[in-house]
Design an enzyme around this catalytic site. Structure first.
Site, PDB file in Angstrom:
ATOM      1  N   GLY A  39     -10.425  -6.074   0.960  1.00 48.70           N
ATOM      2  CA  GLY A  39      -9.014  -6.393   1.095  1.00 48.70           C
ATOM      3  C   GLY A  39      -8.438  -6.953  -0.196  1.00 48.70           C
ATOM      4  O   GLY A  39      -9.149  -7.168  -1.182  1.00 48.70           O
ATOM      5  N   ASP A  40      -7.126  -7.165  -0.205  1.00 46.00           N
ATOM      6  CA  ASP A  40      -6.416  -7.733  -1.358  1.00 46.00           C
ATOM      7  C   ASP A  40      -6.522  -6.855  -2.602  1.00 46.00           C
ATOM      8  O   ASP A  40      -6.482  -7.341  -3.730  1.00 46.00           O
ATOM      9  CB  ASP A  40      -6.939  -9.148  -1.695  1.00 46.00           C
ATOM     10  CG  ASP A  40      -6.955 -10.068  -0.497  1.00 46.00           C
ATOM     11  OD1 ASP A  40      -5.919 -10.165   0.182  1.00 46.00           O
ATOM     12  OD2 ASP A  40      -8.011 -10.676  -0.221  1.00 46.00           O
ATOM     13  N   GLY A  75      -0.317  -2.941  -0.877  1.00 47.71           N
ATOM     14  CA  GLY A  75       1.130  -3.028  -0.724  1.00 47.71           C
ATOM     15  C   GLY A  75       1.851  -2.394  -1.888  1.00 47.71           C
ATOM     16  O   GLY A  75       2.789  -1.610  -1.712  1.00 47.71           O
ATOM     17  N   ASN A 123      -2.157 -10.831  10.046  1.00 44.58           N
ATOM     18  CA  ASN A 123      -3.199 -11.408   9.187  1.00 44.58           C
ATOM     19  C   ASN A 123      -3.243 -10.713   7.835  1.00 44.58           C
ATOM     20  O   ASN A 123      -3.893 -11.194   6.908  1.00 44.58           O
ATOM     21  CB  ASN A 123      -4.572 -11.327   9.860  1.00 44.58           C
ATOM     22  CG  ASN A 123      -4.965  -9.909  10.258  1.00 44.58           C
ATOM     23  OD1 ASN A 123      -4.110  -9.051  10.450  1.00 44.58           O
ATOM     24  ND2 ASN A 123      -6.250  -9.665  10.407  1.00 44.58           N
ATOM     25  N   ALA A 124      -2.579  -9.564   7.735  1.00 45.86           N
ATOM     26  CA  ALA A 124      -2.509  -8.842   6.460  1.00 45.86           C
ATOM     27  C   ALA A 124      -1.475  -9.501   5.556  1.00 45.86           C
ATOM     28  O   ALA A 124      -0.539 -10.142   6.025  1.00 45.86           O
ATOM     29  CB  ALA A 124      -2.142  -7.384   6.705  1.00 45.86           C
ATOM     30  N   HIS A 166       0.732  -8.322   2.020  1.00 44.19           N
ATOM     31  CA  HIS A 166       1.024  -7.390   0.928  1.00 44.19           C
ATOM     32  C   HIS A 166       2.140  -7.969   0.067  1.00 44.19           C
ATOM     33  O   HIS A 166       3.146  -8.439   0.594  1.00 44.19           O
ATOM     34  CB  HIS A 166       1.479  -6.036   1.474  1.00 44.19           C
ATOM     35  CG  HIS A 166       0.405  -5.283   2.188  1.00 44.19           C
ATOM     36  ND1 HIS A 166       0.663  -4.180   2.968  1.00 44.19           N
ATOM     37  CD2 HIS A 166      -0.931  -5.462   2.239  1.00 44.19           C
ATOM     38  CE1 HIS A 166      -0.471  -3.722   3.471  1.00 44.19           C
ATOM     39  NE2 HIS A 166      -1.440  -4.485   3.038  1.00 44.19           N
ATOM     40  N   THR A 196      -8.040 -16.117  10.178  1.00 38.97           N
ATOM     41  CA  THR A 196      -6.738 -16.640   9.744  1.00 38.97           C
ATOM     42  C   THR A 196      -6.097 -17.516  10.811  1.00 38.97           C
ATOM     43  O   THR A 196      -5.086 -18.158  10.556  1.00 38.97           O
ATOM     44  CB  THR A 196      -5.767 -15.487   9.417  1.00 38.97           C
ATOM     45  OG1 THR A 196      -5.628 -14.648  10.569  1.00 38.97           O
ATOM     46  CG2 THR A 196      -6.281 -14.668   8.246  1.00 38.97           C
ATOM     47  N   GLY A 226      -3.286 -18.397   1.498  1.00 40.98           N
ATOM     48  CA  GLY A 226      -3.235 -19.235   0.306  1.00 40.98           C
ATOM     49  C   GLY A 226      -4.606 -19.618  -0.223  1.00 40.98           C
ATOM     50  O   GLY A 226      -4.723 -20.328  -1.225  1.00 40.98           O
ATOM     51  N   ARG A 227      -5.659 -19.143   0.448  1.00 45.28           N
ATOM     52  CA  ARG A 227      -7.014 -19.507   0.034  1.00 45.28           C
ATOM     53  C   ARG A 227      -7.388 -18.838  -1.292  1.00 45.28           C
ATOM     54  O   ARG A 227      -7.016 -17.699  -1.547  1.00 45.28           O
ATOM     55  CB  ARG A 227      -8.032 -19.094   1.106  1.00 45.28           C
ATOM     56  CG  ARG A 227      -7.979 -19.944   2.352  1.00 45.28           C
ATOM     57  CD  ARG A 227      -9.062 -19.546   3.349  1.00 45.28           C
ATOM     58  NE  ARG A 227      -8.782 -18.248   3.962  1.00 45.28           N
ATOM     59  CZ  ARG A 227      -9.516 -17.725   4.932  1.00 45.28           C
ATOM     60  NH1 ARG A 227     -10.582 -18.372   5.385  1.00 45.28           N
ATOM     61  NH2 ARG A 227      -9.206 -16.548   5.455  1.00 45.28           N
ATOM     62  N   ALA A 228      -8.146 -19.570  -2.100  1.00 47.98           N
ATOM     63  CA  ALA A 228      -8.653 -18.997  -3.351  1.00 47.98           C
ATOM     64  C   ALA A 228      -9.643 -17.889  -3.030  1.00 47.98           C
ATOM     65  O   ALA A 228     -10.487 -18.028  -2.146  1.00 47.98           O
ATOM     66  CB  ALA A 228      -9.323 -20.083  -4.181  1.00 47.98           C
TER      67      ALA A 228
END
EC number: 6.3.4.4
Length: 428
Positions: free
Chosen positions: A12-13, A17, A38-39, A41, A130, A303-305
């Site tokens: 993911g990430d 998007g 929970n996604a 983009h 999440t 917002g998690r690293a």
């Protein structure tokens, strides 16, 4: 090309998007087929930045039909918050531009409550949810006790289903976890309000999407999360609750496999993941910190690293095989600019044997030692590249390695967050 898929090829990430936004310019329809809010983009258009969670990225174009498929779990509260957010930025959202499957399952307040309670109960064995109720909603879907959008907009059906389900959920919340019971009337009245607002958007999306394909329209299926978060092929149990791979499109949007013509895997030029689970190429040093800061690797939703590591070609090869990828789109290659030497994982050493696939067992994956090949780096001028020939020679060698190892071409390269920092170097 009539119907094609954009999906994440890592954890993911990856920049789905942005890539969906880029490819949506030539599409007529954009379809979300799994996951929920929970996604996360992020799309940059000009000087504006848009953060999307549930609504397809095609909404940023005025002439696209955007579809939330039956494979999505829909939180009405989150949906209307996102609609209000987009409208505040000047994006018009009407039933002519957004439709929602009548078969999509609805996230209820007890799903969010149970998500949080169960995660806390796992203690140090938490899976990094999440907390948005995604997993419990999919659980109810499989247990055949969920409430669908078509049930929600029929008052009598919703009333009966909610009474039956809430009685069971309250027993679980109070008697097993010691929590407070939820109030029926409060939920009923809140969700009746959502039902009336949802009603104009609700359609049988399978009928509409298949007709668009039959009529020769360009249909883009937008995935959420990534291949290594797939419920079957991901690093279970550190996965999401839906099918994130190409096969999920058929179930989550009601189209047949023969309708799909292409599948593009989005991959960062390095690897990241959020939360727990094995990560063979993870960088636990200053280089990992440098990549995280330069790449702004913090989750849009949580917002998690993000944990950062070298590019893992074993993962990309696995993704290409599972989803039948026709090409890769490589993002954030500009983030690596400034490193003198780069490493790329070309295999794992497991119990003395070299393998080129991701093992199912977490214990085995945790024992895998990455085998690296080194490449010379490039400088920040890569962000100014607007065609393949503009790319530094070392970056071209890096991309060629991806193609050779995965036996899948690279069709798109992104050198920055803006639309004009994306180049198509071959047909997808």
């Amino acid at each position: 090309m009539s119907a094609f898929i954009v999906l994440g090829a890592q954890w993911g990430d990856e920049g789905k998007g942005k890539m969906t936004d880029y490819l949506a310019e030539n599409a007529d329809v954009v379809v979300r087929f799994q996951g929920g809010n929970n996604a996360g983009h992020t799309v940059v258009v000009g000087e504006k930045e848009y953060k999307l969670h549930l609504i397809p990225s095609g909404i940023l174009y005025n002439d696209k039909l955007n579809v939330i498929g039956n494979g999505v779990v829909l939180d009405p509260k989150a949906l209307f918050e996102e609609i209000n957010y987009l409208e505040s930025l000047g994006v018009e959202i009407t039933p002519d531009r957004l439709i929602i499957s009548d078969r999509a399952h609805v996230i209820m307040p007890y799903h969010r409550i149970l998500d949080g309670i169960k995660e806390r109960a796992r203690g140090n064995k938490d899976i990094g949810t999440t907390g948005k109720g995604i997993g419990p909603s999919y659980t109810d879907k499989m247990e055949r006790s969920g409430i669908r959008v078509c049930d929600l907009i029929h008052k009598e059906v919703f009333e009966e289903n909610l009474k039956e389900t809430l009685e069971v959920k309250n027993k679980i919340i109070t008697e097993i976890f010691g929590g407070e019971a939820l109030d029926y009337n409060e939920i009923y009245n809140e969700y009746l309000g959502y039902a009336e607002k949802l009603r104009p958007f609700v359609k049988d999306i399978s009928v509409i999407v298949n007709k668009k394909i039959k009529d020769g329209k360009e249909v883009l299926f937008e995935g959420a999360q990534g291949t290594l978060l797939d419920i079957d092929y991901g690093t279970y149990p550190y996965v999401t609750s839906s099918s994130t791979i190409a096969g999920g499109v058929c179930i989550g949007a009601g189209v047949g496999p023969t309708a799909i013509t292409n599948a593009v895997g989005i991959a960062k030029a390095y690897t990241t993941r959020v939360g727990k689970g094995p990560f063979p190429t993870e960088l636990l040093d200053s280089t990992g910190d440098w990549v995280r800061e330069k790449g702004h690797e913090f989750g849009v939703t949580t917002g998690r690293a993000r944990r950062c590591g070298w590019l893992d070609l074993v993962i990309l090869k696995t993704s290409a095989r599972i989803s039948g990828l026709t090409s890769f789109a490589v993002t954030k290659i500009d983030t690596l600019a400034g490193l003198d030497t780069l490493k790329v994982c070309t295999g794992y050493r497991l119990n003395g044997e070299i393998i080129d696939y991701v093992p199912a067992s977490l214990e085995d994956l945790a024992k895998c030692e990455p085998i690296y090949e080194e490449f010379e780096g490039w400088d920040d001028s890569i962000a100014n590249a607007r065609c393949y020939e503009d790319l530094p020679e070392n970056a071209i060698k890096y991309l060629k390695k991806i193609e050779d190892f995965t036996e899948t071409k690279v069709s798109i390269v992104s050198v920055g967050p803006k639309r004009d920092q994306t180049m198509m170097i071959s047909e997808i």
